[in-house]
Design a protein around this motif. Structure first.
Motif, PDB file in Angstrom:
ATOM      1  N   LYS A 269       0.814  -1.221   0.000  1.00  0.00           N
ATOM      2  CA  LYS A 269       0.000   0.000   0.000  1.00  0.00           C
ATOM      3  C   LYS A 269       0.855   1.283   0.000  1.00  0.00           C
ATOM      4  N   GLN A 270       2.177   1.139  -0.083  1.00  0.00           N
ATOM      5  CA  GLN A 270       3.039   2.313   0.050  1.00  0.00           C
ATOM      6  C   GLN A 270       2.770   3.354  -1.033  1.00  0.00           C
ATOM      7  N   ASP A 271       2.571   2.909  -2.251  1.00  0.00           N
ATOM      8  CA  ASP A 271       2.307   3.836  -3.347  1.00  0.00           C
ATOM      9  C   ASP A 271       1.027   4.620  -3.083  1.00  0.00           C
ATOM     10  N   ALA A 272      -0.011   3.923  -2.639  1.00  0.00           N
ATOM     11  CA  ALA A 272      -1.290   4.574  -2.364  1.00  0.00           C
ATOM     12  C   ALA A 272      -1.178   5.541  -1.186  1.00  0.00           C
ATOM     13  N   VAL A 273      -0.444   5.144  -0.144  1.00  0.00           N
ATOM     14  CA  VAL A 273      -0.287   6.021   1.024  1.00  0.00           C
ATOM     15  C   VAL A 273       0.473   7.286   0.632  1.00  0.00           C
ATOM     16  N   LEU A 274       1.542   7.123  -0.171  1.00  0.00           N
ATOM     17  CA  LEU A 274       2.288   8.301  -0.612  1.00  0.00           C
ATOM     18  C   LEU A 274       1.390   9.250  -1.397  1.00  0.00           C
ATOM     19  N   GLY A 275       0.590   8.705  -2.294  1.00  0.00           N
ATOM     20  CA  GLY A 275      -0.318   9.557  -3.059  1.00  0.00           C
ATOM     21  C   GLY A 275      -1.318  10.260  -2.174  1.00  0.00           C
ATOM     22  N   GLY A 276      -1.899   9.526  -1.217  1.00  0.00           N
ATOM     23  CA  GLY A 276      -2.850  10.146  -0.307  1.00  0.00           C
ATOM     24  C   GLY A 276      -2.209  11.184   0.598  1.00  0.00           C
ATOM     25  N   PHE A 277      -0.980  10.903   1.045  1.00  0.00           N
ATOM     26  CA  PHE A 277      -0.231  11.829   1.899  1.00  0.00           C
ATOM     27  C   PHE A 277      -0.002  13.152   1.158  1.00  0.00           C
ATOM     28  N   ILE A 278       0.450  13.060  -0.086  1.00  0.00           N
ATOM     29  CA  ILE A 278       0.725  14.272  -0.863  1.00  0.00           C
ATOM     30  C   ILE A 278      -0.571  15.000  -1.197  1.00  0.00           C
ATOM     31  N   ASP A 279      -1.654  14.261  -1.391  1.00  0.00           N
ATOM     32  CA  ASP A 279      -2.945  14.921  -1.621  1.00  0.00           C
ATOM     33  C   ASP A 279      -3.347  15.777  -0.423  1.00  0.00           C
ATOM     34  N   VAL A 280      -3.103  15.257   0.790  1.00  0.00           N
ATOM     35  CA  VAL A 280      -3.407  16.039   1.991  1.00  0.00           C
ATOM     36  C   VAL A 280      -2.558  17.300   2.041  1.00  0.00           C
ATOM     37  N   LEU A 281      -1.265  17.175   1.745  1.00  0.00           N
ATOM     38  CA  LEU A 281      -0.393  18.350   1.740  1.00  0.00           C
ATOM     39  C   LEU A 281      -0.865  19.383   0.720  1.00  0.00           C
ATOM     40  N   ALA A 282      -1.249  18.911  -0.474  1.00  0.00           N
ATOM     41  CA  ALA A 282      -1.718  19.825  -1.515  1.00  0.00           C
ATOM     42  C   ALA A 282      -2.996  20.530  -1.086  1.00  0.00           C
ATOM     43  N   LYS A 283      -3.861  19.786  -0.418  1.00  0.00           N
ATOM     44  CA  LYS A 283      -5.110  20.367   0.070  1.00  0.00           C
ATOM     45  C   LYS A 283      -4.837  21.484   1.073  1.00  0.00           C
ATOM     46  N   MET A 284      -3.903  21.245   1.982  1.00  0.00           N
ATOM     47  CA  MET A 284      -3.572  22.267   2.976  1.00  0.00           C
ATOM     48  C   MET A 284      -2.889  23.460   2.320  1.00  0.00           C
ATOM     49  N   ARG A 285      -2.048  23.187   1.316  1.00  0.00           N
ATOM     50  CA  ARG A 285      -1.305  24.276   0.683  1.00  0.00           C
ATOM     51  C   ARG A 285      -2.222  25.252  -0.042  1.00  0.00           C
ATOM     52  N   VAL A 286      -3.299  24.757  -0.633  1.00  0.00           N
ATOM     53  CA  VAL A 286      -4.225  25.663  -1.345  1.00  0.00           C
ATOM     54  C   VAL A 286      -5.267  26.256  -0.409  1.00  0.00           C
ATOM     55  N   GLY A 287      -5.176  25.936   0.892  1.00  0.00           N
ATOM     56  CA  GLY A 287      -6.056  26.578   1.860  1.00  0.00           C
ATOM     57  C   GLY A 287      -7.353  25.857   2.134  1.00  0.00           C
ATOM     58  N   ARG A 288      -7.454  24.605   1.706  1.00  0.00           N
ATOM     59  CA  ARG A 288      -8.677  23.825   1.988  1.00  0.00           C
ATOM     60  C   ARG A 288      -8.538  23.189   3.370  1.00  0.00           C
ATOM     61  N   ILE A 289      -8.750  24.018   4.385  1.00  0.00           N
ATOM     62  CA  ILE A 289      -8.588  23.613   5.778  1.00  0.00           C
ATOM     63  C   ILE A 289      -9.920  23.783   6.479  1.00  0.00           C
ATOM     64  N   GLU A 290     -10.323  22.773   7.219  1.00  0.00           N
ATOM     65  CA  GLU A 290     -11.640  22.783   7.844  1.00  0.00           C
ATOM     66  C   GLU A 290     -11.650  23.668   9.091  1.00  0.00           C
ATOM     67  N   GLN A 291     -12.641  24.554   9.166  1.00  0.00           N
ATOM     68  CA  GLN A 291     -12.810  25.391  10.340  1.00  0.00           C
ATOM     69  C   GLN A 291     -13.072  24.542  11.573  1.00  0.00           C
ATOM     70  N   ALA A 292     -13.763  23.412  11.388  1.00  0.00           N
ATOM     71  CA  ALA A 292     -14.068  22.532  12.527  1.00  0.00           C
ATOM     72  C   ALA A 292     -12.783  21.965  13.129  1.00  0.00           C
ATOM     73  N   ASP A 293     -11.796  21.663  12.289  1.00  0.00           N
ATOM     74  CA  ASP A 293     -10.519  21.154  12.806  1.00  0.00           C
ATOM     75  C   ASP A 293      -9.789  22.224  13.604  1.00  0.00           C
ATOM     76  N   LEU A 294      -9.831  23.456  13.111  1.00  0.00           N
ATOM     77  CA  LEU A 294      -9.206  24.559  13.841  1.00  0.00           C
ATOM     78  C   LEU A 294      -9.897  24.769  15.179  1.00  0.00           C
ATOM     79  N   ASP A 295     -11.217  24.778  15.179  1.00  0.00           N
ATOM     80  CA  ASP A 295     -11.969  25.009  16.417  1.00  0.00           C
ATOM     81  C   ASP A 295     -11.695  23.905  17.440  1.00  0.00           C
TER      82      ASP A 295
END
Length: 563
Positions: A269-295
């Motif tokens: 599953k390493q390939d899939a985890v790497l892809g998912g990991f980078i997707d999360v980083l990309a999401k945070m980089r473009v500002g798609r961050i949940e207000q609920a997580d911050l709260d």
């Protein structure tokens, strides 16, 4: 409330606690203050300071980190006074009679420690210096003398370079901190071995790990927790790819902090985890961050700030700030700072994280497709000098006046003498030069056609204080060139037929060849009468048959000669 006091010239912090009294004495010195040739000196002093205390009926321990060394304890007021007084006495007069014993204990400790996924990251980011030294073994232990240790304690283990913290009602009356005078030492300056970031390197670990350097502030600390929530939700809850998803935020003492994130993965599953990991980083980089997580993160931090023991719990980190000159906030100031953090602040931290990122990926994977540059694994510089060929393969060793280069297909390794962090020296003549950029170049005399003066020439160029003697190796541990692979010789039972075949073929050539010659001469000397058909077709057939019978003789002779 945290009180600022003074005990024997040592800055002291005191905060009330409802539980057992505990205390710690922290010094601003750690592995990042060492050099590779003296690596382990701080850890050795920590062990020597504790060794005479033996077994205690209360909790005592010591810890050497990258920028700090702490002695801490929990017990009664008398226990704490006795422990810290003894530690300071041992630091002022090291029990060097135990020097060799403690060296062996530290070697055993290193050999028995398990490899963690993040162990090699400091080396890749910083090289063989300051914050990168924690990735290396404590090679300096063997050559350290009692005078070396006394010199180190006189500089670093002083009352001006220490902070005492106590969670309790008062300072123990019997406590004495007999430390020498000195000066407060600044935080280590962090180097970089990365030509550019974001970057990645390949590791044997199954985990994907992100290491980054961000400005130290409340928003960065909050972002770390928000990132952990997003990784958990994306990689574990939704995709079911990872079991462990975690992050960490550690202030460095120089206005910056290390921010890390990790996700484990099964091999398939390493390939899939790497892809998912980078997707999360990309999401945070473009500002798609949940207000609920911050709260949720801020609410959790506010809960901690509201406990009765908050000041006592903050003492260790508060002491580190005192040592490095970083500001210490009150509980109310912390609350106000947390409430001011918004999504725009987290988006800004995400940009800092990606810009400085170093990504560790499992073997067989890359991250260049995601915009990460490969961290260098070889040198760009090739030095001039005398070239010595390898006894096997196509490698060559070039020894010059400025350094040594190992020439390999497309991957040269170069260590300059003036940039050599350390050179490991074996009695059998082997050498390993380690550059400050962490490039390691191994010279095995048994594997190269070296001139007898080549190794002494290298030794003369590397300063003596950067050479680390290594223990003798067992004969079977010294590499030897591999013998050329020889094709197996055919046995007599498998070639008995070759000679008879050549004889029969030769007899056939003689018979058919003779007929071919006679028939050819007859056709040339006989005048063909009108109406008679010439026999030239038969002549051609005989000559072709002669050639065919000759071929086995030629092939068998070549085969026998090749053996």
């Amino acid at each position: 409330m945290i009180q600022h006091l003074d005990v024997d010239g040592v800055p002291t912090l005191l905060a009330a606690t409802g539980g057992p009294m505990r205390a710690g004495l922290t010094f601003r010195v750690g592995t990042a203050d060492e050099t590779l040739v003296r690596s382990g000196i701080t850890h050795l002093i920590e062990h020597l300071a504790l060794a005479p205390l033996g077994l205690a009926d209360y909790h005592v321990n010591g810890a050497t980190a990258q920028a700090f060394t702490t002695f801490h304890t929990q017990g009664s007021e008398a226990d704490i006074a006795a422990f810290l007084t003894a530690v300071c006495g041992n630091l002022s007069d090291l029990p060097v009679a135990r020097l060799d014993v403690e060296k062996e204990i530290l070697r055993t400790e290193w050999s028995s420690r398990g490899a963690a996924a993040v162990d090699s990251i400091p080396l890749w980011r910083h090289g063989a210096r300051d914050y990168g030294l924690i990735s290396y073994p404590e090679w300096g232990l063997g050559a350290l003398t009692a005078d070396d240790l006394r010199e180190w304690t006189a500089r670093w283990f002083t009352r001006e370079n220490a902070v005492l913290w106590i969670a309790g009602d008062r300072v123990p009356a019997e406590l004495r901190l007999a430390l020498p005078a000195g000066t407060r030492q600044p935080a280590p300056t962090a180097s970089s071995a990365l030509p550019q970031t974001p970057a990645y390197f390949v590791s044997g670990s199954r985990a994907i790990v992100l290491d980054s350097v961000v400005r130290r502030r409340a928003a960065a600390s909050v972002f770390s927790a928000v990132l952990e929530r997003e990784l958990y939700r994306s990689l574990r809850q939704e995709a079911g790819l990872s079991y462990t998803t975690t992050t960490g935020y550690e202030p460095r003492g120089d206005g910056y902090a290390m921010l890390r994130a990790l996700a484990d993965a099964l091999p398939e599953k390493q390939d899939a985890v790497l892809g998912g990991f980078i997707d999360v980083l990309a999401k945070m980089r473009v500002g798609r961050i949940e207000q609920a997580d911050l709260d949720a993160t801020i609410a959790k931090r506010e809960d901690f700030l509201g406990i009765a023991e908050v000041d006592a719990a903050r003492l260790p980190s508060y002491a580190l700030n005192v040592l490095t000159g970083e500001p210490n906030l009150s509980v109310d100031e912390h609350r106000a700072e947390l409430k001011a953090v918004d999504l725009a602040d987290l988006h800004e931290v995400a940009g800092e994280m990606i810009a400085s990122a170093l990504l560790m990926v499992p073997g067989g994977l890359t991250a260049d497709w995601a915009g990460f540059a490969a961290a260098p694994t070889h040198s760009a510089e090739i030095l001039q000098g005398t070239t010595y060929s390898s006894k096997e393969g196509n490698a060559a060793l070039r020894v010059g006046v400025d350094g040594v280069t190992l020439l390999q297909t497309g991957d040269p390794l170069t260590v300059r003498y003036d940039d050599c962090a350390a050179m490991l020296v074996w009695p059998d003549g082997a050498r390993q030069l380690i550059g400050s950029d962490a490039i390691a170049l191994h010279v095995e005399p048994t594997l190269f056609n070296l001139h007898p003066g080549a190794i002494p020439a290298i030794d003369a160029k590397v300063p003596g204080d950067r050479q680390i003697p290594m223990p003798a190796r067992a004969p079977d541990a010294i590499p030897q060139p591999q013998a050329p692979v020889r094709q197996p010789t055919a046995s007599a039972t498998s070639t008995w037929w070759e000679l008879p075949a050549m004889v029969l073929s030769g007899m056939g050539v003689l018979v058919v060849g003779a007929l071919s010659v006679l028939l050819t001469l007859a056709m040339l000397l006989t005048e063909t009468k009108p109406g008679e058909e010439p026999l030239w077709g038969g002549v051609v057939v005989l000559w072709l048959l002669t050639v065919i019978l000759t071929l086995p003789i030629v092939k068998l002779r070549r085969r026998r000669r090749s053996r």
